[in-house]
Design an enzyme around this catalytic site. Structure first.
Site, PDB file in Angstrom:
ATOM      1  N   ASP A  90      43.253  -0.185 -58.836  1.00 24.50           N
ATOM      2  CA  ASP A  90      43.356  -0.581 -58.114  1.00 24.50           C
ATOM      3  C   ASP A  90      44.446  -0.237 -57.055  1.00 24.50           C
ATOM      4  OD1 ASP A  90      42.484  -3.098 -59.438  1.00 24.50           O
ATOM      5  OD2 ASP A  90      44.151  -3.432 -60.851  1.00 24.50           O
ATOM      6  N   ASN A 143      49.757  -4.966 -52.042  1.00 26.57           N
ATOM      7  CA  ASN A 143      50.714  -6.126 -53.149  1.00 26.57           C
ATOM      8  C   ASN A 143      52.254  -6.489 -52.452  1.00 26.57           C
ATOM      9  OD1 ASN A 143      48.940  -6.555 -54.708  1.00 26.57           O
ATOM     10  ND2 ASN A 143      49.031  -4.381 -56.048  1.00 26.57           N
ATOM     11  N   THR A 196      50.909 -10.299 -60.151  1.00 29.04           N
ATOM     12  CA  THR A 196      50.429  -9.737 -61.070  1.00 29.04           C
ATOM     13  C   THR A 196      50.234  -8.087 -60.897  1.00 29.04           C
ATOM     14  OG1 THR A 196      47.826  -9.238 -60.430  1.00 29.04           O
ATOM     15  CG2 THR A 196      48.522 -11.647 -61.748  1.00 29.04           C
ATOM     16  N   TYR A 251      53.556  -5.081 -60.480  1.00 29.71           N
ATOM     17  CA  TYR A 251      55.252  -4.876 -60.504  1.00 29.71           C
ATOM     18  C   TYR A 251      56.206  -6.125 -60.453  1.00 29.71           C
ATOM     19  CZ  TYR A 251      59.485  -2.128 -60.573  1.00 29.71           C
ATOM     20  OH  TYR A 251      60.707  -1.620 -60.503  1.00 29.71           O
ATOM     21  N   LEU A 257      55.059  -9.225 -61.644  1.00 26.72           N
ATOM     22  CA  LEU A 257      54.619  -9.740 -63.008  1.00 26.72           C
ATOM     23  C   LEU A 257      55.543  -9.104 -64.461  1.00 26.72           C
ATOM     24  CD1 LEU A 257      54.014 -11.469 -65.567  1.00 26.72           C
ATOM     25  CD2 LEU A 257      51.499 -10.222 -64.884  1.00 26.72           C
TER      26      LEU A 257
END
Length: 274
Positions: free
Chosen positions: A59, A128, A169, A171, A173
């Site tokens: 990722d 992200n 989904t 950090y 999360l």
């Protein structure tokens, strides 16, 4: 069909790249117009003529390619050679299936929204999150968060996450934030270890500018990170601004494997524990 390949050299050796990736593509009717390690410079001409960016890595490798994919409006197909691979639709053992799906156009794409962080004259685009973190493990930072001049948060704590739905989904999360479907266009704010009962995660609309002001620190200073990379060092009195970007990226999802399937398969979301 033309593709440009990005790869993580820590996860993929030159021999693996040549034998297990370039060779199968060259034996098909899919032209590899170039390849490069993620984060390295790519010729604009090569990026423009590619039909897809195909990424081999985890990722983190996808995050490094997000901005260039958005700038050139190129769909991204991610192949996992790392650990979780939540953003990937294929594993490293499925090169044959990937080639067949590209040839048969058996791949769908979802639009993923990005964030822009403005620090002085610098602009950083992330897939992200933008995160404020303390440089020292002890002590707290005092932060004000404003949305369109209205003070939303004023707290002492360990930091702050500003996340996209895709980043919900990651950090976010782990820090107690909700899972947000990635096709929604919202911005999530999550205070880290806020020393107050009335400070909770907040979801903001994409049209409003977020200002984050570092009022003071008990020790050290604050790092600002974008998708895990340090992009700025904040001192008391400094501000940064975060907005939803007008750019998006198209991320492949294998037909039959949608986002909810990925939540189940890779995170075990919604399963009943026996």
């Amino acid at each position: 069909m033309k593709i440009f390949i990005f790869y993580n050299p820590l996860k993929l050796s030159n021999d693996d790249l040549e034998e297990n990736i370039l060779k199968p593509f060259n034996e098909s009717n899919i032209e590899v117009i170039g390849y490069a390690a993620a984060g390295s410079t790519v010729e604009e001409k090569q990026a423009q003529v590619a039909d897809f960016f195909v990424i081999f890595g985890g990722d983190g490798t996808v995050l490094k390619i997000a901005e260039i994919a958005a700038i050139f409006s190129k769909p991204v197909i991610a192949v996992n050679t790392g650990n979780l691979g939540f953003l990937s639709s294929y594993s490293s053992s499925e090169i044959k299936e990937l080639i067949e799906d590209i040839q048969k156009e058996n791949i769908s794409f979802s639009f993923r929204h990005l964030l822009e962080c403005h620090v002085g004259t610098k602009k950083v685009v992330v897939l992200n999150d933008i995160v404020l973190l303390k440089s020292q493990p002890l002590g707290t930072m005092n932060v004000d968060v404003k949305i369109e001049e209205h003070t939303l948060f004023s707290f002492a704590g360990d930091g702050l996450i500003v996340s996209t739905p895709t980043g919900s989904t990651a950090y976010a999360l782990s820090a107690g934030g909700p899972i947000i479907h990635p096709e929604l266009n919202v911005v999530q704010l999550i205070p880290l270890a806020a020393h107050a009962l009335n400070i909770r995660p907040f979801i903001a609309p994409p049209t409003q500018r977020i200002e984050i002001i570092l009022k003071n620190m008990s020790k050290g200073f604050v790092y600002v990170t974008g998708d895990g990379d340090i992009i700025h060092r904040m001192e008391p009195g400094m501000s940064i601004f975060v907005t939803s970007s007008e750019m998006t990226i198209k991320l492949a999802q294998r037909n039959g494997n949608n986002y909810l399937n990925a939540l189940d398969k890779k995170l075990g979301f919604g399963r009943r524990f026996e």
